[in-house]
Design a protein around this motif. Structure first.
Motif, PDB file in Angstrom:
ATOM      1  N   LEU A  63       0.814  -1.222   0.000  1.00  0.00           N
ATOM      2  CA  LEU A  63       0.000   0.000   0.000  1.00  0.00           C
ATOM      3  C   LEU A  63       0.843   1.266   0.000  1.00  0.00           C
ATOM      4  O   LEU A  63       0.470   2.281  -0.593  1.00  0.00           O
ATOM      5  N   TYR A  64       1.955   1.219   0.655  1.00  0.00           N
ATOM      6  CA  TYR A  64       2.735   2.453   0.793  1.00  0.00           C
ATOM      7  C   TYR A  64       4.001   2.424  -0.054  1.00  0.00           C
ATOM      8  O   TYR A  64       4.709   1.427  -0.077  1.00  0.00           O
ATOM      9  N   ARG A 142      -0.215  16.216   6.248  1.00  0.00           N
ATOM     10  CA  ARG A 142      -1.171  16.841   5.328  1.00  0.00           C
ATOM     11  C   ARG A 142      -2.489  16.072   5.312  1.00  0.00           C
ATOM     12  O   ARG A 142      -2.519  14.870   5.125  1.00  0.00           O
ATOM     13  N   PRO A 144      -6.582  15.515   3.956  1.00  0.00           N
ATOM     14  CA  PRO A 144      -7.297  15.672   2.673  1.00  0.00           C
ATOM     15  C   PRO A 144      -7.795  17.103   2.506  1.00  0.00           C
ATOM     16  O   PRO A 144      -8.007  17.820   3.487  1.00  0.00           O
ATOM     17  N   ASP A 145      -7.983  17.490   1.229  1.00  0.00           N
ATOM     18  CA  ASP A 145      -8.317  18.881   0.934  1.00  0.00           C
ATOM     19  C   ASP A 145      -9.623  19.347   1.558  1.00  0.00           C
ATOM     20  O   ASP A 145      -9.843  20.523   1.761  1.00  0.00           O
ATOM     21  N   ASN A 181       0.648   6.723   0.741  1.00  0.00           N
ATOM     22  CA  ASN A 181      -0.429   5.798   0.413  1.00  0.00           C
ATOM     23  C   ASN A 181      -0.673   5.854  -1.095  1.00  0.00           C
ATOM     24  O   ASN A 181      -0.954   6.907  -1.646  1.00  0.00           O
ATOM     25  N   ILE A 183      -3.030   4.802  -2.867  1.00  0.00           N
ATOM     26  CA  ILE A 183      -4.404   5.077  -3.305  1.00  0.00           C
ATOM     27  C   ILE A 183      -4.772   6.532  -3.059  1.00  0.00           C
ATOM     28  O   ILE A 183      -5.267   7.216  -3.935  1.00  0.00           O
ATOM     29  N   THR A 184      -4.484   6.996  -1.846  1.00  0.00           N
ATOM     30  CA  THR A 184      -4.952   8.345  -1.500  1.00  0.00           C
ATOM     31  C   THR A 184      -3.899   9.413  -1.746  1.00  0.00           C
ATOM     32  O   THR A 184      -4.233  10.589  -1.863  1.00  0.00           O
ATOM     33  N   TYR A 186      -1.793  10.261   0.486  1.00  0.00           N
ATOM     34  CA  TYR A 186      -1.427  10.881   1.761  1.00  0.00           C
ATOM     35  C   TYR A 186      -0.361  10.088   2.492  1.00  0.00           C
ATOM     36  O   TYR A 186      -0.117   8.913   2.209  1.00  0.00           O
ATOM     37  N   TRP A 191      -3.028   7.663   8.895  1.00  0.00           N
ATOM     38  CA  TRP A 191      -3.670   6.431   9.393  1.00  0.00           C
ATOM     39  C   TRP A 191      -2.895   5.902  10.602  1.00  0.00           C
ATOM     40  O   TRP A 191      -3.439   5.272  11.485  1.00  0.00           O
ATOM     41  N   LYS A 207      -6.497  10.518  12.186  1.00  0.00           N
ATOM     42  CA  LYS A 207      -7.763  10.326  11.489  1.00  0.00           C
ATOM     43  C   LYS A 207      -8.873  11.076  12.234  1.00  0.00           C
ATOM     44  O   LYS A 207      -8.679  11.559  13.339  1.00  0.00           O
TER      45      LYS A 207
END
Ligand code: SF4
Lengths: 267, 741
Positions: A63-64, A142, A144-145, A181, A183-184, A186, A191, A207
């Motif tokens: 994932l990372y 950081r 999410p926007d 990550n 996928i995201t 970030y 997480w 989170k």
């Protein structure tokens, strides 16, 4: 019923209690069942472990992706040089907004010329300072926007310190690898390092639940006993949306903090 | 060991159990939720330090002051500048959307040179040095051949340092052909010149007026300095000021006015004279002004009394005589009445007789240079450069007649007649135009009879555009020397027409130039230096910024601080000092124009048999039709009874539609003597029967996909009609025929 029969039945029941054990009187058949029970368990266990290994160990590795910061920054060295601790570089602007990661403008006073002979320092001055290019720092915290977060409310208003959320980064001598990550996009720090989402310290995760945890604790008018499981909160919230005012704790607010509307934090 | 079905199932079950006990599913669910918030096309606001820069908007001639909010180096919002004498915090929808022009895809990024045929859109990048030397070479060749007068400039304005630098350049180079984009201001300038003997701009003290008689001026549709007009309109609502709107169509202005009087199009002059008739007859005029400060009143009075009685005016205008009498009486009895003209946004000059007739109404009620009235505002004289020294070639070139005929025997009073240029080029009657610069203007879109304009452009062998955007004219140029966008450059914004006291705005860079563009002022200076000799000597500055600073002198400091400069001790002139005519008084019937011959109706194109209906344009604040077109945000605000998809709607009275068998939304073919267009029908009770109205500002072929290819450019359907005294374009419409498509 013979002992053998009993034995076979138990095994069959262990393996999932299929009707075979009771329905067939044939010894041969039973023997056959008896033979296949071992592999069934074995495969169950293989499946179980394989997926556990996949989920807990391989998945996070996939994932990372790992990225190095453009320049390795030494916080300890800088904190020793400046007067106001973290706020010397991570300061509040006059209008109350937070400056976040420093821009070249803050560095340039001291780093117009190369200081010392570390290769990172040379790279910093040559590639960024003298070319007037901002360093593309990778930001661990950081969000999410769509997340609206005010440093002023937390630091100035609630008097929190940096460590509560950011940990002891100010005491680090070098910047850790940035895990992104895939996928995201970030940082893994949001997480948390633990893929299971467990944490020991307040700064281990960033989170929404972690925000909510603190917010609930700090909210005097909500008793600890009122704190519900997420499912209960969701149900309360839905009831509140459909029949406003009937649910005791819904109040039309965030199901996470049981206060405030969602748009306070979500843009 | 045999792996059978059961073992496999058991493996899967084990796997499922293990997966449930591992974070994989939950984490993936969470991540995919976040991923959906992170789609790359979702706009993300910049994060950083907020700051504000005061500047000026130059997207129209309104001259509004703006305050631009920035986050770090990016401009993120344009707001109206608080305390600015024109807009005091207000802003129009176009001004608000300026960032889309700054950052949008229509910018020209670098100097471009045409490759292949003109207008095909194929360009090669060239360096600034190469571009300037190419222009210098072409101009140098012409000059060597003694043809310097065949170079010309179309400029959006003739005021302010940049247009004046162009003017200076042309003068010392040796060409009289600087042509300014025309508007109602041309007519007003001429009116003030003829009736008051002054070279000045009109200034209207709207804020203090209490009765506005508007002859079709779109007070809230973008006339004058638009934001100032919105504000004035709100003031009237609060103070009880009245607005009477006279026009054949229920425009937004008409809808917001206190009284809308529909009038037969093109008969406004007759109405103004009819109102004058009543005022004179009932002795409602300002006797002191008439007796002491006016000249020619008796002649004019006779003319008005003889020819423009309410009954005959009623026949011409379609307004009944009782209304005319009542209107005249309420206008003259108001404490601060003010009559204005200039249809819609005032983009066409209209006939001079209309402007003089309306101005005469103001004189009748004695509100010239008076609080709540109309002022003659002289240019603030801040541009005082040393005289240029012309060499022999320049002197010869400057002696030549202007190509557009302004200042000629036929049109001695006009200074610019751009509307006559296409015809002059196409007919070749005088001399050809061999090099043309276009700056601050988009003539291929804004000039009427687009086909003729295009044809004329095709005849000019060397066209240079200074546009920041790939507009219609830039598309058809040989060379584009892109100016910095308005938010990237310093420039003085001289007093917008209509402002009763001098205000100079300062446009200043809000952001650093994003592309390889250059300030047009700098390009002129570079060009002059490249040409050498007297031309270079006339441009002693090292850069435009230096020139601007030096020119503004002490005002510069004030402007940097406040964002604008306004005349600290501007005072209203007394009537004794106001008039610089031969008589020293206000002239009701200026002698220069041959007494009363200016009062003649304008004959528009087309005959009644073939073209039974009348086509008129209309303007809306949501449709920019000047040097820039609508940015996407403004485009979004256009109603779907104006534009749907790519189809534009004409407005048609249900009665007229019925006569033509047309229904709402139906396609129709519009033909005028100039052009044809396919349109959709919108039935509208607010338009007089027999008329067809089409919006201006659509039908672009340039700019971005949000604008280009949508609707029809009104200018493709109409040609200019020369005013017999001024030579300016007096067309207010054209005859048209309508058929089912
Ligand atoms: S009215 Fe004109 S000058 Fe004022 S903001 Fe709008 S476009 Fe700009």
């Amino acid at each position: 019923m013979s002992a053998l029969d009993n034995n076979a039945k138990e095994i069959a029941e262990d393996a999932g209690g299929e009707e075979l054990a009771t329905s067939s009187p044939e010894i041969n058949q039973k023997e056959q069942d008896n033979r296949s029970a071992g592999p069934v368990i074995l495969f169950f266990i293989i499946g179980l472990f394989a997926s556990l290994i996949l989920g807990w160990i391989i998945f996070p590795k996939l994932l990372y992706s790992k990225k190095k910061q453009p320049i390795d920054f030494n916080h300890v060295l800088h904190v020793a040089e400046v007067e106001d601790g973290c706020e010397s570089c991570h300061f509040f602007r006059e209008d109350g907004t937070y400056s976040g990661v420093p821009k070249l403008e803050q560095c340039i006073d001291c780093h117009e010329e190369i200081q010392g002979d570390s290769p990172d320092e040379i790279k910093f001055v040559e590639e960024y300072v003298s070319k007037g290019r901002e360093v593309p720092w990778l930001i661990y915290s950081r969000q999410p926007d769509c997340v609206f977060f005010s440093h002023a409310a937390h630091v100035k208003g609630a008097g929190m310190d940096c460590v509560t959320c950011h940990g002891h980064i100010g005491e680090s001598e070098s910047l850790k690898i940035y895990e992104e990550n895939r996928i995201t996009g970030y940082s893994r720090d949001i997480w948390g390092k633990s893929i299971g989402g467990f944490k020991k310290n307040t700064w281990d995760r960033m989170k929404m639940d972690d925000c909510a945890e603190c917010h609930r604790e700090k909210t005097a008018n909500i008793e600890r006993t009122d704190v519900k499981t997420p499912t209960n909160r969701l149900i309360d919230h839905l009831i509140d949306m459909v029949y406003p005012g009937t649910s005791k704790s819904g109040k039309g607010g965030s199901i996470q903090t049981e206060r405030d509307a969602c748009f306070v934090c979500h843009k | 060991m045999k792996i059978d079905r059961r073992s496999f199932l058991s493996f899967l079950i084990g796997g499922a159990a293990g997966t449930t006990l591992s974070p994989l599913t939950w984490k993936l669910m969470d991540d995919s939720a976040i991923w959906t918030q992170m789609w790359p096309w979702t706009p993300v606001p910049e994060d950083g330090e907020a700051s504000y820069v005061n500047s000026a908007c130059s997207l129209c001639s309104g001259g509004c002051g703006i305050t631009v909010r920035k986050i770090d180096d990016r401009a993120v919002k344009i707001e109206g500048m608080k305390g600015h004498p024109l807009n005091n915090g207000g802003l129009c929808i176009l001004g608000l959307s300026g960032l889309q022009l700054l950052y949008g895809p229509t910018r020209v990024w670098t100097p471009l040179k045409r490759v292949g045929k003109r207008g095909r859109g194929r360009w090669e990048k060239i360096s600034w040095k190469g571009a300037v030397s190419e222009v210098a070479e072409t101009l140098g060749d012409l000059r060597k051949k003694g043809q310097s007068h065949t170079a010309g400039i179309i400029s959006g304005s003739d005021r302010g340092t940049v247009p004046r630098l162009f003017d200076r350049f042309l003068t010392v180079y040796g060409s009289p052909n600087l042509m300014r984009t025309s508007s109602i201001i041309d007519s007003y300038e001429l009116t003030l010149h003829l009736m008051q003997g002054v070279q000045a701009l009109p200034g209207f003290d709207f804020e203090n007026a209490d009765f506005i008689l508007s002859f079709g001026s779109g007070i809230v549709d973008g006339w004058g300095s638009p934001v100032r007009m919105f504000r004035a309109n709100s003031t009237w609502c609060n103070t009880g000021g009245k607005v009477v709107q006279i026009e054949p169509r229920l425009s937004n202005t008409a809808a917001k006015s206190d009284k809308w009087i529909p009038i037969n199009p093109g008969t406004e002059t007759a109405l103004a004279l009819g109102i004058a008739h009543v005022i004179i007859k009932e002795s409602l005029y300002d006797a002191e002004f008439i007796n002491y400060y006016s000249e020619g009143f008796e002649d004019w009075k006779r003319f008005v009394l003889d020819e423009y009685g309410p009954d005959s005016v009623a026949t011409i205008t379609g307004i009944d005589s009782a209304t005319i009498i009542a209107l005249a009486s309420s206008f003259a009895r108001a404490s601060k009445p003010l009559a204005i003209c200039g249809r819609g946004q005032g983009t066409t000059p209209g006939s001079l007789n209309e402007c003089t007739a309306v101005h005469a109404l103001n004189a009748l009620v004695g509100n010239i240079n008076k609080k709540g009235g109309i002022f003659a505002v002289a240019e603030p004289d801040y541009i005082n450069w040393p005289e240029v020294e012309m060499d022999a070639r320049a002197a010869v070139g400057m002696q030549k007649d202007r190509l557009d005929g302004a200042g000629s025997k036929k049109y001695p009073f006009s200074r610019h007649l751009l509307n006559r240029l296409p015809q002059a080029i196409n007919s070749g009657e005088k001399y050809p135009l061999k090099a043309l610069f276009v700056a601050g203007a988009n003539p291929l879109y804004t000039m009427s009879d687009s086909k003729a304009v295009k044809k004329a452009f095709d005849k000019v062998p060397f066209v240079v555009s200074f546009s920041s955007y790939m507009d219609e004219t830039a598309q058809n140029a040989d060379l584009i020397l892109p100016n910095h966008a308005y938010l990237e450059r310093y420039e003085d914004i001289p007093t917008p027409a209509g402002m009763p006291k001098p205000v100079i705005g300062l446009s200043r860079p809000v952001v650093k130039p994003l592309f390889n563009t250059k300030h047009t002022g700098d390009v002129i200076i570079l060009l002059a230096k490249a040409m050498g000799g007297n031309i270079a000597d006339a441009f002693a500055w090292n850069s435009y910024d230096e020139c601007l600073k030096e020119t503004l002198g002490y005002k510069w400091r004030v402007m940097v601080e406040k964002g604008f400069w306004s005349h600290p001790d501007f005072f209203v002139q007394t009537h004794e000092e106001s008039f610089d005519t031969v008589s020293g008084k206000f002239e009701f019937a200026p002698k220069e124009t041959g007494s009363l011959k200016q009062f003649k109706p304008v004959k528009i194109e087309g005959d009644k048999t073939n073209y039974p209906l009348l086509l008129i344009p209309y303007d809306s604040i949501r449709l920019a039709n000047g040097v820039v077109g609508d940015p996407p945000f403004v485009m979004k605000s256009v109603d779907d009874t104006v534009l749907k998809g790519t189809d534009v709607f004409i407005e048609l009275n249900p009665k007229t539609a019925g006569e033509h068998g047309l229904r709402e939304g139906q396609l129709a073919m519009l033909s005028t003597p100039v052009g044809k267009a396919r349109v959709k029908v919108h039935l509208f009770d607010g338009i007089m029967p027999g008329l067809v109205a089409l919006p201006r500002g659509l039908g672009h072929t340039a700019f971005d996909d949000y604008l280009a290819g949508k609707g029809i450019n009104f200018n493709e359907l109409i040609g200019p009609v020369e005013d017999s005294v001024s030579g300016l374009d007096a067309a207010w419409g054209i005859r048209v025929k309508l058929a089912k498509a």
